[in-house]
Design an enzyme around this catalytic site. Structure first.
Site, PDB file in Angstrom:
ATOM      1  N   HIS A  71       0.843   1.267   1.521  1.00 59.19           N
ATOM      2  CA  HIS A  71      -0.683   1.310   2.792  1.00 59.19           C
ATOM      3  C   HIS A  71      -1.878   2.433   1.751  1.00 59.19           C
ATOM      4  CE1 HIS A  71       1.410   5.914   3.396  1.00 59.19           C
ATOM      5  NE2 HIS A  71       2.048   5.145   3.472  1.00 59.19           N
ATOM      6  N   ASP A  73      -3.668   3.778   4.667  1.00 63.25           N
ATOM      7  CA  ASP A  73      -3.838   5.575   5.307  1.00 63.25           C
ATOM      8  C   ASP A  73      -3.156   6.419   5.318  1.00 63.25           C
ATOM      9  OD1 ASP A  73      -1.368   3.578   6.582  1.00 63.25           O
ATOM     10  OD2 ASP A  73      -1.792   5.070   7.945  1.00 63.25           O
ATOM     11  N   ASP A 106       1.853   9.508  -1.335  1.00 62.86           N
ATOM     12  CA  ASP A 106       1.952   8.625   0.512  1.00 62.86           C
ATOM     13  C   ASP A 106       0.377   8.225   0.833  1.00 62.86           C
ATOM     14  OD1 ASP A 106       3.330   7.537   2.111  1.00 62.86           O
ATOM     15  OD2 ASP A 106       3.710   8.784   2.713  1.00 62.86           O
ATOM     16  N   GLU A 141       0.083   2.366   8.168  1.00 63.27           N
ATOM     17  CA  GLU A 141       1.656   2.385   8.451  1.00 63.27           C
ATOM     18  C   GLU A 141       1.642   3.592   8.833  1.00 63.27           C
ATOM     19  OE1 GLU A 141       4.895   3.388   6.322  1.00 63.27           O
ATOM     20  OE2 GLU A 141       3.110   4.471   6.513  1.00 63.27           O
ATOM     21  N   GLU A 142       0.541   4.988   9.125  1.00 61.03           N
ATOM     22  CA  GLU A 142       1.521   6.637   9.767  1.00 61.03           C
ATOM     23  C   GLU A 142       1.184   6.217  10.943  1.00 61.03           C
ATOM     24  OE1 GLU A 142       2.844   8.288   7.389  1.00 61.03           O
ATOM     25  OE2 GLU A 142       2.093   8.188   5.595  1.00 61.03           O
ATOM     26  N   ASP A 170       8.393  -2.095  -1.589  1.00 62.68           N
ATOM     27  CA  ASP A 170       7.423  -1.282  -0.306  1.00 62.68           C
ATOM     28  C   ASP A 170       7.863   0.047  -1.104  1.00 62.68           C
ATOM     29  OD1 ASP A 170       5.134  -0.193   1.536  1.00 62.68           O
ATOM     30  OD2 ASP A 170       6.057  -1.167   2.929  1.00 62.68           O
ATOM     31  N   HIS A 459       3.351  14.224   3.167  1.00 57.52           N
ATOM     32  CA  HIS A 459       2.490  14.513   4.697  1.00 57.52           C
ATOM     33  C   HIS A 459       2.390  16.152   5.486  1.00 57.52           C
ATOM     34  CE1 HIS A 459       4.285  10.583   6.659  1.00 57.52           C
ATOM     35  NE2 HIS A 459       3.663  10.441   5.909  1.00 57.52           N
TER      36      HIS A 459
END
Ligand code: ZN
Length: 490
Positions: A71, A73, A106, A141-142, A170, A459
């Site tokens: 992803h 984002d 991520d 995705e987030e 993934d 995160h």
């Protein structure tokens, strides 16, 4: 890392919310950085910012494609925390060992790694894979992937059909040393999720003559009841975590003898299975992998110090275990709260069913689903010795682990590949129709003592990716493309 492709919970649709425009310069960057990818693969933009690259599909499709997902984002950087970053979040600073920045692990590390693998193969003359390769890069995705992966899934299924893909890779947990042995745990399932709102309505008015319990007091009693009744975590032989333990007990070097015995006996003995369950449930992280969890994450109520609250509400987030379901969870929650609703003489509506009382009378309690039906736990990807996609993945992990450590014959490949449970959701939640063979796995070395890339600032502040680990992951993507190309009967 220079592109702040952040997605936000309150993001509007593409075309309406101007914040999506942040993805445009990122697309331009990809185009200039990977010229061969862009001149050879067929790129389609789905819902403006979703990217699908198709490779080797020009001729008649003789084999199902392998799909690599990632992803674009990233989670946003809290303004108040920018000062806590050792290197600014969008600097992409390289200190000789690590690349720092939001998205490094991520998930831009994987996205860029996949493109480097393909660009390099093209440079080396591998230009026409026999098995088609699809790259699918979502952009939200987030925030659950409803504008990105969900649309990508429709596009891919429309073109290749249901079950039209051989296997999907993934993002996911990588490998780490556990019990003296490197263990890789590709996620073969994901937990489900569900958000429940509890809303208490009560008569308002001046607080000089209050009832014994205000709406907030009643809500508090309901929340206490929820926390007093955690979900039981049950271990069954069909769960990924059970399979993880079986592999570890059989192959890891330093498993304590008593643990090894219990795990191996659990294959036949129900008593041993229960003993293993109690070992697992003593560890909060392991316990969360097998059972359903609950977390009261939002509570609101009241507007003024001398006004009785008319509306008080809370949100409970659940992650649903592999052997449960959304409907089990709703039934169980409705039951748990019934006694409290009775005690306060509430009119009670649980997920649209009036359990007791008159819908219009106060005080009232309503339980509602605020997650659009929730998400069921993901189907298990098959892992038996006859399931070739898992075998191909497993063999590739072993080969890359050896090769990266200088052994190209695979003589020293002591890494153990064990099916694992993915604790969070990925874009693959939208890809169930494409194939049964979905693996959430990044070949990233989490280090010793069961470490993982979750310790790399994902995160939070100071996200980074160690470059040696990142290179090994690129080696993994490259090898998997080549191996899938040689495997004729996936
Ligand atoms: Zn991610």
């Amino acid at each position: 890392m220079h592109y702040s492709t952040e997605s936000f919970d309150d993001m509007g649709p593409v075309g309406q919310d101007p914040r999506w425009a942040a993805f445009e310069p990122f697309h331009e960057y990809l185009q200039t950085t990977f010229p061969l990818v862009h001149s050879t693969l067929n790129r389609t933009k789905v819902n403006t910012y979703g990217l699908v690259y198709e490779w080797g599909t020009a001729g008649p499709i003789s084999a199902k494609p392998i799909l690599f997902a990632a992803h674009q984002d990233v989670v946003s950087v809290e303004n108040t925390t920018v000062g806590q970053w050792t290197h600014p979040p969008y600097s992409g600073f390289y200190d000789g060992q690590r690349v720092w920045g939001r998205g490094s692990t991520d998930d831009k590390g994987c996205l860029i790694g996949i493109l480097i693998a393909v660009e390099t193969l093209l440079q080396k003359g591998f230009t026409q894979p026999r098995r088609p390769v699809i790259l699918a890069f979502g952009f939200d995705e987030e925030i659950s992937g409803f504008q990105g992966a969900s649309e990508l899934a429709k596009f891919i299924e429309g073109k290749y059909g249901k079950d039209g893909v051989a296997m999907i890779i993934d993002e996911g947990l990588g490998f780490s040393e556990q019990y003296g042995t490197p263990i890789a745990t590709p996620g073969i399932s994901e937990k489900g999720s569900f958000n429940m709102q509890l809303e208490v309505r009560a008569t308002g008015g001046h607080s000089s003559v209050p009832p014994p319990h205000t709406g907030i007091g009643i809500l508090a009693a309901l929340l206490v009841q929820i926390e007093a009744n955690p979900f039981e975590a049950r271990l069954t032989r069909s769960q990924p975590t059970y399979a993880t333990f079986q592999c570890i007990a059989e192959h890891a070097k330093d498993v304590p003898q008593d643990l090894r015995t219990v795990v191996l006996q659990a294959a036949e003995s129900d008593n041993a299975l229960q003993a293993l369950e109690s070992i697992i449930t003593r560890d909060n992280v392991l316990k969360s992998l097998i059972g359903t969890t609950q977390a009261i994450n939002i509570v609101q109520g009241g507007v003024k110090s001398n006004v009785l609250p008319e509306r008080s509400w809370a949100v409970v987030n659940h992650r649903i275990g592999a052997t449960s379901s959304v409907s089990d969870l709703k039934t169980r929650n409705a039951q748990i709260l019934e006694t409290v609703a009775q005690r306060f003489n509430l009119s009670y509506n649980a997920f649209g069913t009036q359990v007791f009382g008159d819908a219009a009378s106060l005080p009232s309690l309503a339980l509602t689903d605020i997650s659009n039906g929730g998400l069921e736990p993901a189907p298990l990807s098959p892992t038996s010795t006859t399931d070739l996609p898992y075998q191909l993945l497993s063999g590739t992990i072993k080969a890359v682990y050896s090769a990266h450590r200088g052994d190209f014959q695979g003589e020293t490949s002591d890494i153990v590949v064990a099916p694992g449970m993915m604790p969070a959701n990925t874009d693959t939640r939208h890809y169930w129709n494409l194939t049964r063979h979905i693996f959430r796995y990044s070949h990233l070395n989490g280090g010793k003592n069961g470490g993982s890339q979750l310790n790399w600032g994902i995160h939070t502040v100071n996200e980074f990716i160690p470059v040696d680990e990142w290179l090994e992951n690129i080696q993994f993507y490259t090898t998997l493309i080549l191996n899938a190309d040689e495997a004729t009967d996936l």
